[in-house]
Design an enzyme around this catalytic site. Sequence first.
Site, PDB file in Angstrom:
ATOM      1  N   ASP A  38      23.573  17.764  97.506  1.00 58.02           N
ATOM      2  CA  ASP A  38      24.704  18.448  97.952  1.00 58.02           C
ATOM      3  C   ASP A  38      25.361  19.086  96.852  1.00 58.02           C
ATOM      4  O   ASP A  38      24.914  18.724  95.632  1.00 58.02           O
ATOM      5  CB  ASP A  38      25.643  17.381  98.582  1.00 58.02           C
ATOM      6  CG  ASP A  38      26.583  17.922  99.666  1.00 58.02           C
ATOM      7  OD1 ASP A  38      26.498  17.497 100.912  1.00 58.02           O
ATOM      8  OD2 ASP A  38      27.443  18.758  99.346  1.00 58.02           O
ATOM      9  N   ASN A  92      19.824  21.366 105.771  1.00 53.17           N
ATOM     10  CA  ASN A  92      21.348  21.054 106.671  1.00 53.17           C
ATOM     11  C   ASN A  92      22.646  21.711 106.183  1.00 53.17           C
ATOM     12  O   ASN A  92      23.156  21.780 106.834  1.00 53.17           O
ATOM     13  CB  ASN A  92      21.135  19.599 106.875  1.00 53.17           C
ATOM     14  CG  ASN A  92      22.602  18.894 107.309  1.00 53.17           C
ATOM     15  OD1 ASN A  92      22.830  19.131 108.466  1.00 53.17           O
ATOM     16  ND2 ASN A  92      23.242  18.572 106.412  1.00 53.17           N
ATOM     17  N   TYR A 158      28.344  33.358 111.870  1.00 49.36           N
ATOM     18  CA  TYR A 158      27.677  32.138 111.969  1.00 49.36           C
ATOM     19  C   TYR A 158      26.457  32.165 112.724  1.00 49.36           C
ATOM     20  O   TYR A 158      25.394  31.588 112.454  1.00 49.36           O
ATOM     21  CB  TYR A 158      28.833  30.991 112.560  1.00 49.36           C
ATOM     22  CG  TYR A 158      28.221  29.746 112.347  1.00 49.36           C
ATOM     23  CD1 TYR A 158      28.298  28.667 111.338  1.00 49.36           C
ATOM     24  CD2 TYR A 158      27.833  29.167 113.471  1.00 49.36           C
ATOM     25  CE1 TYR A 158      27.857  27.659 111.303  1.00 49.36           C
ATOM     26  CE2 TYR A 158      27.443  27.775 113.534  1.00 49.36           C
ATOM     27  CZ  TYR A 158      27.529  27.055 112.565  1.00 49.36           C
ATOM     28  OH  TYR A 158      26.935  25.569 112.477  1.00 49.36           O
ATOM     29  N   LYS A 162      22.452  31.566 112.152  1.00 50.90           N
ATOM     30  CA  LYS A 162      21.678  30.467 112.657  1.00 50.90           C
ATOM     31  C   LYS A 162      20.834  31.017 113.639  1.00 50.90           C
ATOM     32  O   LYS A 162      19.587  30.453 113.554  1.00 50.90           O
ATOM     33  CB  LYS A 162      22.544  29.719 113.598  1.00 50.90           C
ATOM     34  CG  LYS A 162      23.806  28.680 112.786  1.00 50.90           C
ATOM     35  CD  LYS A 162      23.091  27.898 111.854  1.00 50.90           C
ATOM     36  CE  LYS A 162      24.063  27.013 111.128  1.00 50.90           C
ATOM     37  NZ  LYS A 162      23.451  25.870 110.224  1.00 50.90           N
ATOM     38  N   THR A 193      32.355  16.039 113.238  1.00 48.74           N
ATOM     39  CA  THR A 193      32.362  16.156 111.444  1.00 48.74           C
ATOM     40  C   THR A 193      33.327  16.759 111.199  1.00 48.74           C
ATOM     41  O   THR A 193      34.146  17.392 111.665  1.00 48.74           O
ATOM     42  CB  THR A 193      30.835  16.818 111.136  1.00 48.74           C
ATOM     43  OG1 THR A 193      30.911  18.080 111.360  1.00 48.74           O
ATOM     44  CG2 THR A 193      29.687  16.280 111.861  1.00 48.74           C
TER      45      THR A 193
HETATM   46  N1  LIG Z   1      29.472  20.141 113.083  1.00 46.94           N
HETATM   47  C1  LIG Z   1      28.616  20.586 113.996  1.00 46.94           C
HETATM   48  O1  LIG Z   1      29.408  20.654 115.517  1.00 46.94           O
HETATM   49  C2  LIG Z   1      27.691  21.323 114.369  1.00 46.94           C
HETATM   50  C3  LIG Z   1      26.984  22.118 115.181  1.00 46.94           C
HETATM   51  C4  LIG Z   1      25.703  22.757 115.175  1.00 46.94           C
HETATM   52  C5  LIG Z   1      25.114  22.744 113.703  1.00 46.94           C
HETATM   53  N2  LIG Z   1      25.903  22.425 112.775  1.00 46.94           N
HETATM   54  C6  LIG Z   1      25.179  22.363 111.373  1.00 46.94           C
HETATM   55  O2  LIG Z   1      25.081  21.451 110.938  1.00 46.94           O
HETATM   56  C7  LIG Z   1      25.049  21.461 109.330  1.00 46.94           C
HETATM   57  C8  LIG Z   1      26.024  20.121 108.721  1.00 46.94           C
HETATM   58  O3  LIG Z   1      27.191  20.312 109.329  1.00 46.94           O
HETATM   59  P1  LIG Z   1      28.283  19.345 109.410  1.00 46.94           P
HETATM   60  O4  LIG Z   1      28.953  19.367 110.515  1.00 46.94           O
HETATM   61  O5  LIG Z   1      27.561  17.996 109.206  1.00 46.94           O
HETATM   62  O6  LIG Z   1      29.295  19.634 108.287  1.00 46.94           O
HETATM   63  P2  LIG Z   1      29.679  18.856 107.036  1.00 46.94           P
HETATM   64  O7  LIG Z   1      30.746  19.675 106.415  1.00 46.94           O
HETATM   65  O8  LIG Z   1      30.342  17.363 107.375  1.00 46.94           O
HETATM   66  O9  LIG Z   1      28.695  18.952 105.990  1.00 46.94           O
HETATM   67  C9  LIG Z   1      27.949  19.996 105.520  1.00 46.94           C
HETATM   68  C10 LIG Z   1      27.792  19.791 103.934  1.00 46.94           C
HETATM   69  O10 LIG Z   1      26.968  20.726 103.412  1.00 46.94           O
HETATM   70  C11 LIG Z   1      27.421  20.593 102.069  1.00 46.94           C
HETATM   71  N3  LIG Z   1      27.296  22.212 101.337  1.00 46.94           N
HETATM   72  C12 LIG Z   1      27.996  23.188 101.710  1.00 46.94           C
HETATM   73  N4  LIG Z   1      27.742  24.242 101.087  1.00 46.94           N
HETATM   74  C13 LIG Z   1      26.835  23.864 100.248  1.00 46.94           C
HETATM   75  C14 LIG Z   1      25.991  24.630  99.326  1.00 46.94           C
HETATM   76  N5  LIG Z   1      26.349  25.866  98.925  1.00 46.94           N
HETATM   77  N6  LIG Z   1      25.126  23.805  98.553  1.00 46.94           N
HETATM   78  C15 LIG Z   1      24.879  22.519  98.961  1.00 46.94           C
HETATM   79  N7  LIG Z   1      25.546  21.819  99.901  1.00 46.94           N
HETATM   80  C16 LIG Z   1      26.651  22.418 100.627  1.00 46.94           C
HETATM   81  C17 LIG Z   1      29.062  20.446 102.191  1.00 46.94           C
HETATM   82  O11 LIG Z   1      29.401  19.715 100.801  1.00 46.94           O
HETATM   83  C18 LIG Z   1      28.763  19.093 102.938  1.00 46.94           C
HETATM   84  O12 LIG Z   1      28.433  17.803 102.298  1.00 46.94           O
HETATM   85  C19 LIG Z   1      25.440  22.548 109.158  1.00 46.94           C
HETATM   86  O13 LIG Z   1      24.416  23.621 108.929  1.00 46.94           O
HETATM   87  C20 LIG Z   1      26.248  23.354 110.163  1.00 46.94           C
HETATM   88  O14 LIG Z   1      26.118  24.598 110.472  1.00 46.94           O
HETATM   89  C21 LIG Z   1      27.024  21.636 112.915  1.00 46.94           C
END
Ligand SMILES: NC(=O)c1ccc[n+]([C@@H]2O[C@H](COP(=O)([O-])OP(=O)(O)OC[C@H]3O[C@@H](n4cnc5c(N)ncnc54)[C@H](O)[C@@H]3O)[C@@H](O)[C@H]2O)c1
Length: 252
Positions: A38, A92, A158, A162, A193
């Site tokens: 991360d 992720n 976004y 995706k 989240t």
């Molecule tokens: N939360 C939702 O509803 C949802 C729905 C569909 C998809 N997603 C996808 O799931 C994934 C995780 O999302 P989440 O909801 O757990 O978010 P989150 O913000 O809780 O976690 C995302 C993590 O990615 C890390 N990150 C961001 N930019 C980074 C970089 N350049 N290098 C390394 N690490 C980096 C952040 O520090 C964080 O720990 C994302 O790709 C998001 O698009 C989330």
Amino acid sequence: MDRRPGSKVALVTGGASGIGRATAIAFARIGMAVAVADADTAGGEETAGYIEAHCDARAAFIKVDVSDGESVKAMVQSTVERFGALDMAFNNAGVPDRAASLHVSTQENWDRVMSVNLEGVWHCMKAQLDHMLVAGKGAIVNNASRSGLVGVPSDGVYGAAKHGVVGLTKAAAIEFAAKGIRVNAVCPGLVETALTHARFGDELLTRARLANPLGRMAQPEEIAAAVVWLCSDAASFVVGVALPVDGGATAR
Ligand SMILES: NC(=O)c1ccc[n+]([C@@H]2O[C@H](COP(=O)([O-])OP(=O)(O)OC[C@H]3O[C@@H](n4cnc5c(N)ncnc54)[C@H](O)[C@@H]3O)[C@@H](O)[C@H]2O)c1
């Protein structure tokens, strides 16, 4: 080599928080050694520390910026040096779209979302495939989104990133299946989240919750379970899918 004899090695990007954190813990609970990667050092160390303290598994935090190809190469190299293998990867790490609507979206927003959410997955797959091709085996799961399958208003940039992740997944899945590497994607709906709360206000979240066929958002552990399954031998004939894990939202 810092892992239990016979245990497999999983790499999770974005492992400091949310879905990535839940997935790192889920891998550890089935005995895998986990590289928690991360940009957020405090959160990443917390996840790795939790695994070492509460799961019968090894874990290490690796700092990475997935938008930087050199940083990603170093992440894969550190994983292999530390644990002696790379069996599965969950790409992720991601950031939310900051724009309220496509017509007011800025170049800065486009660059940021594309560089992390799409280019980041490309960098990760390149470095992981380099290693897995030599090993002759591996499983990769990319985190796309419901926004990678259907159009979602106010999520244009976004969603473009995706949809790109789904395209990369399918192309790589076909190209590398015969070489022993399975590539798939998960497409979560709304998950409880930090990212979701940063992106949407409470009112929008309540409406989205009620609109879902299950009447709620997912918990991160429900996405983690799908990722662990896709990486497992139980999914040995599953290749190139973009699996909705969205409580039925895209079935409408
Ligand atoms: N939360 C939702 O509803 C949802 C729905 C569909 C998809 N997603 C996808 O799931 C994934 C995780 O999302 P989440 O909801 O757990 O978010 P989150 O913000 O809780 O976690 C995302 C993590 O990615 C890390 N990150 C961001 N930019 C980074 C970089 N350049 N290098 C390394 N690490 C980096 C952040 O520090 C964080 O720990 C994302 O790709 C998001 O698009 C989330």
